[in-house]
Design an enzyme around this catalytic site. Structure first.
Site, PDB file in Angstrom:
ATOM      1  N   ASP A  76     -18.935 -12.306   0.921  1.00 23.82           N
ATOM      2  CA  ASP A  76     -19.511 -13.499   0.441  1.00 23.82           C
ATOM      3  C   ASP A  76     -19.022 -13.966  -0.681  1.00 23.82           C
ATOM      4  O   ASP A  76     -18.990 -12.985  -1.746  1.00 23.82           O
ATOM      5  CB  ASP A  76     -20.972 -13.648   0.480  1.00 23.82           C
ATOM      6  CG  ASP A  76     -21.407 -14.885  -0.311  1.00 23.82           C
ATOM      7  OD1 ASP A  76     -21.102 -15.919   0.466  1.00 23.82           O
ATOM      8  OD2 ASP A  76     -21.915 -14.763  -1.322  1.00 23.82           O
ATOM      9  N   LYS A 115       0.888  -1.150  -0.016  1.00 28.20           N
ATOM     10  CA  LYS A 115       0.097   0.000  -0.264  1.00 28.20           C
ATOM     11  C   LYS A 115       1.048   1.289   0.127  1.00 28.20           C
ATOM     12  O   LYS A 115       0.736   2.160   0.960  1.00 28.20           O
ATOM     13  CB  LYS A 115      -0.865   0.309   1.362  1.00 28.20           C
ATOM     14  CG  LYS A 115      -1.949  -0.967   1.000  1.00 28.20           C
ATOM     15  CD  LYS A 115      -3.116  -1.038   2.141  1.00 28.20           C
ATOM     16  CE  LYS A 115      -3.816  -2.137   2.109  1.00 28.20           C
ATOM     17  NZ  LYS A 115      -3.340  -3.558   2.373  1.00 28.20           N
TER      18      LYS A 115
END
Ligand code: BMP
Length: 212
Positions: free
Chosen positions: A176, A60
């Site tokens: 999910d 990052k």
């Protein structure tokens, strides 16, 4: 098919190598970040080379253009094929990573919105959209967007078009796999695989979820 990327945030080098080797046949890329690199050194990339899987450096990166360039060069010299940088650093600093990636024939992904609950305080209200547009303007290869908020991924997809979206937050953070896999180019899964009793069974299940 949507790629399955293992976030190998295991700080014990031996264990990391063992899990990577066992999971390799079921995954498309491995993401390495500070937890493993700080404990094992950048040379861990070379040790994973024989698995023949693309390695993504998740540092990052968020510095001035020159420092970003120096970091990115180290990353690609070590054998990584992609680098992740932050987006709030602005066009010139993003471009520094994109340019080095291009020089090495690699890729650069820009964090557009993070997956944890606290991220909404900063990234919402137009910031993530702005960063996604900046990633396109800088010709980054894609963005990082949260599997924990599929509705946000859909909004960011409209901005980045066919550029890749890699999505962390699946499993341990509640995202999910099968829902998100339909929206993105790669799902990133860490703890739900490497902390599982049987990481191979776990990764096989995530692999199957991509097509469910
Ligand atoms: P886990 O599946 O164990 O939650 O790991 C997710 C991985 O993705 C970690 O390496 C984390 O640093 C990274 N990540 C994330 O979870 N959310 C983001 O917004 C960006 C990330 O890089």
């Amino acid at each position: 098919m949507t790629e399955l990327i293992l976030a190998l945030d295991v700080t014990d080098k031996k264990q990391a190598l063992k899990i990577a080797e066992a999971c390799a046949p079921h995954l498309d890329a491995i993401k390495l970040g500070y937890p493993l690199i700080l404990s094992s050194g950048l040379s861990i990339a070379g040790e994973l080379e024989e698995l023949d899987k693309p390695l993504i450096a998740d540092f990052k990166v968020a510095d001035i253009p020159n420092t970003n360039k120096l970091i990115a060069e180290q990353v690609f010299d070590a054998g990584f094929s992609s680098i992740i940088c932050h987006g709030f650093i602005g066009a010139d600093a993003i471009r520094a990573c994109v340019d080095v990636a291009a020089d090495y024939g690699g890729a650069c992904f820009v964090v557009a919105e993070m997956s944890h609950p606290g991220a909404t305080a900063f990234f919402h209200g137009g910031t993530a959209e702005k960063i996604a547009a900046l990633a396109v303007e800088c010709e980054a290869d894609g963005i990082i967007a949260p599997a924990t908020r599929p509705e946000r991924v859909t909004i960011l997809r409209e901005i980045v078009g066919r550029r890749k979206i890699l999505s962390p937050g699946v499993g341990a953070q509640g995202g999910d796999a099968s829902t998100v896999a339909k929206l993105v180019d790669g799902i990133i899964v860490g703890r739900a695989i490497y902390e599982a009793k049987d990481p191979v069974t776990a990764i096989t299940e995530f692999s199957a979820a991509r097509t469910a």
